[in-house]
Design an enzyme around this catalytic site. Structure first.
Site, short mmCIF file in Angstrom:
data_model
loop_
_atom_site.label_atom_id
_atom_site.label_comp_id
_atom_site.label_asym_id
_atom_site.label_seq_id
_atom_site.Cartn_x
_atom_site.Cartn_y
_atom_site.Cartn_z
N GLN A 1 -2.32 2.28 10.11
CA GLN A 1 -0.79 2.09 9.61
C GLN A 1 0.41 3.07 10.17
O GLN A 1 1.47 2.49 10.19
CB GLN A 1 -0.91 2.66 8.13
CG GLN A 1 -1.69 2.00 7.21
CD GLN A 1 -3.21 2.62 6.91
OE1 GLN A 1 -3.66 2.87 7.99
NE2 GLN A 1 -3.55 2.46 5.90
N ASN B 1 -5.08 12.86 1.02
CA ASN B 1 -4.28 11.63 1.95
C ASN B 1 -5.18 11.05 2.80
O ASN B 1 -6.29 11.21 2.94
CB ASN B 1 -3.05 12.53 2.57
CG ASN B 1 -2.08 11.79 3.26
OD1 ASN B 1 -1.63 10.95 2.40
ND2 ASN B 1 -1.72 11.91 4.64
N LYS B 2 -4.25 10.25 3.62
CA LYS B 2 -5.17 9.17 4.46
C LYS B 2 -6.19 10.21 5.23
O LYS B 2 -5.85 11.12 5.70
CB LYS B 2 -4.32 8.38 5.11
CG LYS B 2 -4.99 7.39 6.25
CD LYS B 2 -5.66 6.53 5.73
CE LYS B 2 -5.20 5.67 4.55
NZ LYS B 2 -5.80 4.70 3.84
N ARG C 1 0.87 -1.18 -0.15
CA ARG C 1 -0.05 0.10 -0.06
C ARG C 1 0.82 1.34 0.02
O ARG C 1 2.15 1.00 0.20
CB ARG C 1 -0.97 -0.21 1.09
CG ARG C 1 -0.67 -0.93 2.41
CD ARG C 1 0.50 -0.32 3.04
NE ARG C 1 0.15 1.14 3.48
CZ ARG C 1 1.06 2.05 3.85
NH1 ARG C 1 2.42 1.49 3.75
NH2 ARG C 1 0.97 3.10 3.94
N GLY C 2 0.35 2.47 -0.10
CA GLY C 2 1.00 3.69 -0.17
C GLY C 2 1.21 3.83 -1.79
O GLY C 2 1.57 2.98 -2.54
N ALA C 3 0.87 5.25 -2.01
CA ALA C 3 0.69 5.33 -3.49
C ALA C 3 2.07 5.16 -4.28
O ALA C 3 1.68 4.36 -5.32
CB ALA C 3 0.41 6.95 -3.64
N ASP D 1 -1.69 10.84 -1.52
CA ASP D 1 -2.02 9.63 -2.46
C ASP D 1 -2.50 10.15 -3.80
O ASP D 1 -2.30 9.53 -4.90
CB ASP D 1 -3.29 8.60 -1.92
CG ASP D 1 -2.78 8.34 -0.72
OD1 ASP D 1 -2.24 7.13 -0.60
OD2 ASP D 1 -2.98 8.80 0.53
N ARG E 1 -7.65 -0.13 -6.75
CA ARG E 1 -7.87 0.71 -5.80
C ARG E 1 -8.11 2.04 -6.35
O ARG E 1 -7.35 2.36 -7.25
CB ARG E 1 -6.39 1.07 -4.70
CG ARG E 1 -6.49 -0.44 -3.68
CD ARG E 1 -5.62 -0.04 -2.53
NE ARG E 1 -6.07 0.84 -1.53
CZ ARG E 1 -5.63 1.23 -0.46
NH1 ARG E 1 -4.02 1.15 -0.48
NH2 ARG E 1 -6.21 2.24 0.53
O1 MRU Z 1 -4.31 3.25 2.45
P1 MRU Z 1 -2.95 3.20 2.20
O2 MRU Z 1 -2.20 2.64 3.23
O3 MRU Z 1 -2.42 2.80 0.97
O4 MRU Z 1 -2.73 4.86 2.26
C1 MRU Z 1 -1.51 5.32 1.81
C2 MRU Z 1 -0.94 6.02 2.99
O5 MRU Z 1 -0.39 5.33 3.81
C3 MRU Z 1 -1.12 7.44 3.28
O6 MRU Z 1 -2.23 8.02 2.84
C4 MRU Z 1 0.31 8.07 2.82
O7 MRU Z 1 0.46 9.34 3.45
C5 MRU Z 1 0.36 8.45 1.28
S1 MRU Z 1 1.33 7.47 0.30
C6 MRU Z 1 2.91 7.80 0.59
#
Ligand code: MRU
Length: 365
Positions: free
Chosen positions: A203, A254-255, A53-55, A244, A90
């Site tokens: 996370q 973002n999250k 996960r993570g962009a 993201d 996703r």
């Molecule tokens: O749902 P996720 O875990 O894929 O979300 C991504 C993240 O961890 C965050 O939003 C993050 O700050 C951006 S990705 C570098």
């Protein structure tokens, strides 16, 4: 980054030159498990079930997913099917679409017989480029941390607050928001990180705390609602998050919960920076609130918690009455006006159309 004394990336090619290996992030911090992806479906499942996960890491995984797909079926139909399946994994992180578009543009004009090798080569380049971009943005971000530390008279501790995991686990290496922290720490700046736990999937607690601990960076886990209180009491020098998807006008998706941190930071004059590599910018949209698709995930992630039980087994428990409905919005949008600056591999941009255009002139239409 170093794990158990050894250099480690989040995704790499296996010894057979076909299989792609990843760390199963759903098992951290309790277990460090490496998973082999042998098919495009393995890659799609790894993204949708959040083993990765993570962009930026989602983008790199999708690129390798295209290579795995070509290994099985490199016809035009195979190519189109892989693109569609992987794109549907996703919805929010734009690096996914960026990587798939890149691979499609490369592979479509080639003969079927040339596609496998070309896809593996390009996927490896995308992974290497991500490492370089994150390292470079980390240097720019280190400069910001160092400046704040100097301006405050070099205190014993400089406090960064972060949300979710935008460390090396969210990328191929280094991370986005945490790259400046690692660079500052390595340069001898006494950086300490307040880590938001980041409900519902935690996370921050499970991944950011783990990776900071592995690198020896001092940190403290807090629940998601603590940040505003800490800011009111001068305990946060700077907020740095990842993203993201950031629009061409600097709105930051973002999250979930990031927006509330940005509001608290603005109210307390705490600088709020967002770190991102170029492929996280969506040049096709300006208005993040209106136009970024926000993923909604299984409500069970809200009504239940998963962690290590006292018997040593990973276990899931309910925390809500079984009949209460729950909503699980995974991301939110922080308007550009609340963002002090965007830390990119090309330098720090003002969060605005003009600011991003100045750093990426080739993207201006
Ligand atoms: O749902 P996720 O875990 O894929 O979300 C991504 C993240 O961890 C965050 O939003 C993050 O700050 C951006 S990705 C570098």
């Amino acid at each position: 980054m170093i794990v158990n004394g050894k250099p480690q990336r989040t995704i790499w090619l296996g010894d057979d030159g076909v299989t792609v290996e990843i760390i199963d992030q759903t098992r951290l911090p309790h277990e460090f498990i490496i998973v082999e992806m042998k098919t495009m479906d393995d890659a799609a499942t790894a993204i949708s079930d959040m083993l990765v996960r993570g962009a930026p890491l989602i983008g790199a995984t999708a690129a390798y997913g295209m290579a795995l797909a070509m290994n099985n079926d490199s016809t035009d139909d195979g190519l189109k099917n892989a693109y569609d399946v992987l794109l549907a994994t996703r919805p929010t992180a734009v690096n996914l679409r960026w990587a798939l578009d890149d691979l499609l543009a490369l592979l479509e004009p080639l003969d079927a017989g040339e596609r496998v090798a070309a896809a593996y080569t390009r996927a490896a380049e995308i992974a290497d480029e991500d490492v370089e971009m994150c390292s470079s943005l980390g240097e720019h971000g280190r400069g910001i941390i160092e400046q704040i530390w100097n301006d405050k008279g070099k205190p014993d501790r400089i406090n960064v607050l972060t949300h979710c995991n935008a460390g090396w686990l969210a990328t191929v290496d280094w991370g986005t928001a945490m790259a400046p922290v690692y660079k500052a720490h390595d340069a001898g700046i006494p950086v300490h990180v307040w880590v938001d736990e980041t409900r519902p999937r935690n996370q921050g607690a499970s991944l950011t705390c783990w990776e900071l601990g592995q690198h020896g960076v001092p940190h403290t886990l807090i629940v998601d609602n603590v940040g505003g209180h800490l800011m009111q009491h001068g305990e946060v020098d700077v907020v740095i998050t990842g993203t993201d998807r950031t629009t061409a006008a600097g709105d930051v998706c973002n999250k979930i919960g990031t927006y509330l941190k940005a509001l608290a930071a603005a109210d307390n004059n705490v600088p709020f920076f967002v770190a991102l590599p170029g492929p996280t910018i969506d040049w096709t949209i300006l208005d993040g609130v209106a136009d970024v698709p926000i993923e909604q995930r299984d409500p069970q992630e809200v009504t239940h918690l998963t962690g290590l039980g006292s018997d040593g087994a990973i276990t899931t428990i309910a925390i809500a009455p079984p009949d209460s409905p729950a909503a699980n919005y995974a991301f939110d949008v922080t308007p550009a006006r609340l963002v002090t600056g965007l830390i990119t591999e090309r330098g720090v941009a003002q969060a605005s159309e003009e600011g991003l255009a100045a750093l990426y002139p080739e993207r201006v239409q």
